[in-house]
Design an enzyme around this catalytic site. Structure first.
Site, PDB file in Angstrom:
ATOM      1  N   SER A 252     -24.907  88.808  77.495  1.00  0.00           N
ATOM      2  CA  SER A 252     -24.527  89.095  76.112  1.00  0.00           C
ATOM      3  C   SER A 252     -25.598  88.686  75.103  1.00  0.00           C
ATOM      4  O   SER A 252     -26.726  89.151  75.163  1.00  0.00           O
ATOM      5  CB  SER A 252     -23.200  88.385  75.855  1.00  0.00           C
ATOM      6  OG  SER A 252     -22.705  88.667  74.602  1.00  0.00           O
TER       7      SER A 252
ATOM      8  N   ASP B 147     -24.832  93.018  69.572  1.00  0.00           N
ATOM      9  CA  ASP B 147     -25.383  91.927  70.369  1.00  0.00           C
ATOM     10  C   ASP B 147     -25.997  92.510  71.650  1.00  0.00           C
ATOM     11  O   ASP B 147     -26.036  93.735  71.829  1.00  0.00           O
ATOM     12  CB  ASP B 147     -24.330  90.840  70.653  1.00  0.00           C
ATOM     13  CG  ASP B 147     -23.317  91.262  71.693  1.00  0.00           C
ATOM     14  OD1 ASP B 147     -23.130  92.476  71.879  1.00  0.00           O
ATOM     15  OD2 ASP B 147     -22.707  90.385  72.331  1.00  0.00           O
TER      16      ASP B 147
ATOM     17  N   ASP C  37     -25.222  92.975  74.691  1.00  0.00           N
ATOM     18  CA  ASP C  37     -24.508  93.900  75.573  1.00  0.00           C
ATOM     19  C   ASP C  37     -23.569  94.828  74.795  1.00  0.00           C
ATOM     20  O   ASP C  37     -22.697  95.481  75.362  1.00  0.00           O
ATOM     21  CB  ASP C  37     -23.753  93.171  76.702  1.00  0.00           C
ATOM     22  CG  ASP C  37     -22.664  92.261  76.183  1.00  0.00           C
ATOM     23  OD1 ASP C  37     -22.726  91.866  75.008  1.00  0.00           O
ATOM     24  OD2 ASP C  37     -21.734  91.947  76.950  1.00  0.00           O
TER      25      ASP C  37
ATOM     26  N   ASP D 166     -21.062  94.445  72.653  1.00  0.00           N
ATOM     27  CA  ASP D 166     -19.615  94.301  72.449  1.00  0.00           C
ATOM     28  C   ASP D 166     -19.283  93.515  71.182  1.00  0.00           C
ATOM     29  O   ASP D 166     -18.127  93.217  70.924  1.00  0.00           O
ATOM     30  CB  ASP D 166     -18.914  93.704  73.687  1.00  0.00           C
ATOM     31  CG  ASP D 166     -19.335  92.286  73.993  1.00  0.00           C
ATOM     32  OD1 ASP D 166     -20.265  91.780  73.342  1.00  0.00           O
ATOM     33  OD2 ASP D 166     -18.733  91.686  74.900  1.00  0.00           O
TER      34      ASP D 166
ATOM     35  N   GLU E  23     -12.530  88.592  66.402  1.00  0.00           N
ATOM     36  CA  GLU E  23     -13.072  87.265  66.182  1.00  0.00           C
ATOM     37  C   GLU E  23     -14.072  87.390  65.039  1.00  0.00           C
ATOM     38  O   GLU E  23     -14.690  88.450  64.855  1.00  0.00           O
ATOM     39  CB  GLU E  23     -13.790  86.758  67.440  1.00  0.00           C
ATOM     40  CG  GLU E  23     -12.838  86.450  68.571  1.00  0.00           C
ATOM     41  CD  GLU E  23     -13.535  85.754  69.739  1.00  0.00           C
ATOM     42  OE1 GLU E  23     -13.192  84.600  70.009  1.00  0.00           O
ATOM     43  OE2 GLU E  23     -14.413  86.364  70.373  1.00  0.00           O
TER      44      GLU E  23
ATOM     45  N   ASN F  13     -16.902  86.413  64.940  1.00  0.00           N
ATOM     46  CA  ASN F  13     -18.223  86.726  65.485  1.00  0.00           C
ATOM     47  C   ASN F  13     -18.432  88.219  65.771  1.00  0.00           C
ATOM     48  O   ASN F  13     -19.470  88.612  66.285  1.00  0.00           O
ATOM     49  CB  ASN F  13     -18.501  85.898  66.744  1.00  0.00           C
ATOM     50  CG  ASN F  13     -17.547  86.214  67.901  1.00  0.00           C
ATOM     51  OD1 ASN F  13     -16.991  87.307  67.982  1.00  0.00           O
ATOM     52  ND2 ASN F  13     -17.361  85.261  68.799  1.00  0.00           N
TER      53      ASN F  13
ATOM     54  N   GLY G  92     -16.498  76.683  75.196  1.00  0.00           N
ATOM     55  CA  GLY G  92     -16.185  77.178  76.533  1.00  0.00           C
ATOM     56  C   GLY G  92     -17.410  77.726  77.244  1.00  0.00           C
ATOM     57  O   GLY G  92     -17.351  78.067  78.420  1.00  0.00           O
ATOM     58  N   THR G  93     -18.525  77.846  76.547  1.00  0.00           N
ATOM     59  CA  THR G  93     -19.694  78.486  77.148  1.00  0.00           C
ATOM     60  C   THR G  93     -20.929  77.597  77.174  1.00  0.00           C
ATOM     61  O   THR G  93     -21.907  77.928  77.822  1.00  0.00           O
ATOM     62  CB  THR G  93     -20.079  79.764  76.370  1.00  0.00           C
ATOM     63  OG1 THR G  93     -20.444  79.376  75.041  1.00  0.00           O
ATOM     64  CG2 THR G  93     -18.943  80.754  76.311  1.00  0.00           C
TER      65      THR G  93
HETATM   66  C1  16G Z   1     -17.335  84.050  74.776  1.00  0.00           C
HETATM   67  C2  16G Z   1     -16.149  84.910  74.456  1.00  0.00           C
HETATM   68  C3  16G Z   1     -16.001  85.084  72.975  1.00  0.00           C
HETATM   69  C4  16G Z   1     -15.930  83.748  72.294  1.00  0.00           C
HETATM   70  C5  16G Z   1     -17.088  82.874  72.703  1.00  0.00           C
HETATM   71  C6  16G Z   1     -16.857  81.468  72.230  1.00  0.00           C
HETATM   72  C7  16G Z   1     -15.348  86.775  75.771  1.00  0.00           C
HETATM   73  C8  16G Z   1     -15.674  88.108  76.369  1.00  0.00           C
HETATM   74  N1  16G Z   1     -16.306  86.218  75.077  1.00  0.00           N
HETATM   75  O1  16G Z   1     -18.530  84.675  74.377  1.00  0.00           O
HETATM   76  O2  16G Z   1     -14.829  85.795  72.744  1.00  0.00           O
HETATM   77  O3  16G Z   1     -15.941  83.888  70.908  1.00  0.00           O
HETATM   78  O4  16G Z   1     -17.175  82.819  74.113  1.00  0.00           O
HETATM   79  O5  16G Z   1     -17.867  80.630  72.711  1.00  0.00           O
HETATM   80  O6  16G Z   1     -14.253  86.258  75.928  1.00  0.00           O
HETATM   81  P1  16G Z   1     -17.708  79.064  72.651  1.00  0.00           P
HETATM   82  O7  16G Z   1     -16.481  78.672  73.432  1.00  0.00           O
HETATM   83  O8  16G Z   1     -18.981  78.556  73.230  1.00  0.00           O
HETATM   84  O9  16G Z   1     -17.563  78.695  71.212  1.00  0.00           O
HETATM   85 MG    MG Z   2     -21.535  90.353  73.996  1.00  0.00          MG
END
Ligand code: 16G
Ligand code: MG
Length: 549
Positions: free
Chosen positions: A67, A283, A285, A287, A377, A379, A505-506
């Site tokens: 992404s 972005d 990809d 989306d 969102e 974003n 979460g990422t």
């Molecule tokens: C991911 C999520 C997005 C969310 C982001 C938050 C999907 C496909 N993508 O990119 O929706 O806004 O994580 O990131 O679910 P964070 O938890 O690092 O703030």
């Molecule tokens: Mg994306």
């Protein structure tokens, strides 16, 4: 029938897990440095095949992308048969497989899965897969294909394409020749469906001035170029940042995430954009979508996911009324805690609004509960879902006046222009352009629907983000204990102040969001809350308050 253990073993030995790494299937699937992901890809190939067998041979999607992340990163996520995200209960199966230390352990986990999930191995397995333009993509796809080979999956390669097109293909394949048919299962089918509906929706409206698209130097550039051919004069597009083969260019100082987090125009666009001209960023990809424009004084104005939701929801509500369906069709909104307070106020004065935790799967599921669910969102990720009952209502409704008939047709065409499987920057862009054309809005009028509260997002590197637990759709902390009360005490001191803290979460960080009436106050509140988080955890000494990223 049992697992083809010999084939699995032979190929698994070629894709060993790096010893020191732990993988997690998170909100966006697996995501990390691309070169560490080979073993994960192989295992995902097998997992996708098993999921397909579990679902009676329905086609599962696999998308290889990271992404908006920088170019060395890559990732992979699975798509369920209706084009939606992988069912949450399978995320932990994916994580367990990815972390099996060696081939023996991997085969053990596989056998257990087959047993506990009662997977009938004699069923067919079908997968469609694609990747974005990252240089690490081809090697990772080769590992994924080894996974397909190991299990004997019927795999269809959709090549290099956007995440939302892959979601579209999954749904189109699974609904082929049924009453729920979603479109032809090809990129042409997607382009045809969207562009045909768009042309019908803007027929008779004055031609729009050209729209600039910042393609983030990613796969959206290719899809946008194709779409542009299908749209012809109905929507002139100027494509920028289309360098998909220039090393390091992807998402670098451009794209939807850059625009949202930096709150400024990508420097590469500055010499192309004229005052008042609207532009948007995809972005990596395609989306996510961010719109923006520069005013007469060259001030930047961002039209983010919240502004898109406001624009689109009001338009759909008006059409539902004009079609004489206001008693049958209820429109609702889904947002997250990141939605600007200005947007929540504007929308909740007009419509039911729900707040859910971050991540598309939460928004998507909440939106499915409305007749028409608009979710975005801040974003820029989002779409509109029309429930099956609502689609049937639209198909059967007998309009009693020409005006009702026109509104009804517009609604039906909206169901076609919108990619209902997942947020889709190109489809959302067409949707926005439809509304702007119908309302005769430029960016200025759109922007003035409501005023954004100034806001600031910062991140704090902490030793262990798992101690941060939230409730109330991530708007309040329950742990560490006492921290929420201190945040509340601080927030009360700011006019229109709002702040919250949640673990990402990422990424291995804690995020802090704050907004307030004035820019300086939003900044100050964010940094002071970040300071509280830092004091609580002893944060990384490299990131002291005032130096948050
Ligand atoms: C991911 C999520 C997005 C969310 C982001 C938050 C999907 C496909 N993508 O990119 O929706 O806004 O994580 O990131 O679910 P964070 O938890 O690092 O703030
Ligand atoms: Mg994306």
């Amino acid at each position: 029938m049992s697992l083809p253990i010999d084939d699995i073993r032979r190929l698994a030995d070629l894709h060993q897990k790096p010893r020191h790494l732990h993988f997690q299937y998170g909100t966006a699937g697996f995501r990390t440095i691309g070169e560490n992901l080979e073993s994960v890809m192989f295992k995902v190939g097998i997992l996708a095949g098993l999921r397909s067998k579990r679902l009676d041979g329905h086609t599962i999607g696999v998308m290889v992308t990271a992404s908006h992340n920088p170019e060395p990163d890559n990732g992979v996520k699975l798509v369920d048969p209706r084009g939606e995200m992988l069912e949450a209960s399978w995320e932990s199966h994916a994580t367990a497989l990815a972390n099996a230390a060696d081939t023996d352990a991997f085969i053990e986990v596989l056998k257990n899965l087959v047993k506990t999930l009662k997977i009938d191995l004699s069923k067919p397995s079908r997968v469609v897969y694609a990747r974005d333009t990252r240089p690490s993509g081809p090697a990772l796809v080769a590992a994924l294909e080894d996974g397909f080979t190991a299990l004997g999956v019927e795999a269809r390669n959709a090549g290099v394409t956007t995440t939302p097109i892959l979601h579209y293909l999954v749904r189109a394949i699974n609904t082929k020749s049924t009453k729920d048919t979603y479109g032809d299962d090809s990129v042409e089918g997607y382009m045809q469906k969207l562009s045909t509906a768009f042309k019908k929706l803007v027929a008779g409206k004055p031609a729009s001035p050209p729209l600039i698209i910042d393609c983030a130097n990613g796969v959206g550039a290719e899809a946008a170029a194709t779409l542009s051919k299908y749209l012809g004069e109905s929507l002139p597009l100027i494509l920028l940042n289309t360098e998909t083969t220039t090393p390091g260019a992807l998402n670098h100082a451009c794209g939807a995430d850059f625009v949202k987090t930096q709150q400024k125009i990508p420097p590469s666009l500055s010499s192309h954009i004229k005052a008042g001209q609207r532009a948007c960023s995809l972005d990596g990809d395609a989306d996510r979508l961010m719109y923006f424009y520069l005013d007469d004084r060259s001030q930047f104005h961002m039209l983010d996911g919240d502004k898109i939701a406001a624009l689109v929801a009001a338009f759909i509500v008006d059409l539902v009324k004009s079609a004489g369906l206001e008693n049958e069709v209820r429109v609702g909104i889904v947002q997250t805690a990141y939605a600007n307070g200005g947007s929540t106020k504007y929308l909740s004065e007009r419509l039911p609004v729900r707040c859910v935790p971050t991540g598309v799967k939460h928004l998507h599921h909440a939106a499915e509960r409305y007749d028409v669910g608009v979710y975005f969102e801040a974003n820029g990720h989002g779409t509109v879902l029309f429930s099956p009952e609502t689609q049937a209502t639209l198909a059967e409704h007998q309009p009693s006046t020409p005006a009702q008939s026109t509104a009804l047709n517009h609604l039906i065409n909206l169901t076609q222009v919108i990619n209902q499987t997942v947020g889709d920057a190109l489809s959302d862009m067409l949707l926005v352009e439809v509304v702007l054309a119908h309302r005769s809005y430029s960016g200025v009028e759109w922007d003035s629907l409501y005023v954004d509260l100034p806001n600031r997002l910062v991140k704090v590197v902490v030793p262990d983000r798992s101690i941060f637990k939230t409730e109330d759709a991530e708007r309040r902390l329950v742990s560490p204990s006492g921290l929420q009360a201190r945040i509340d005490d601080l927030t009360r001191k700011y006019e229109a102040g709002r702040a919250f803290v949640r673990p990402s979460g990422t990424e291995d960080v804690v995020r802090v969001y704050a907004e307030a009436r004035l820019r300086a106050q939003a900044d100050e509140l964010a940094y002071r809350v970040a300071g509280l988080v830092y004091d609580e955890t002893g944060g990384d000494p490299a990131t002291r308050p005032g130096e948050f990223l």
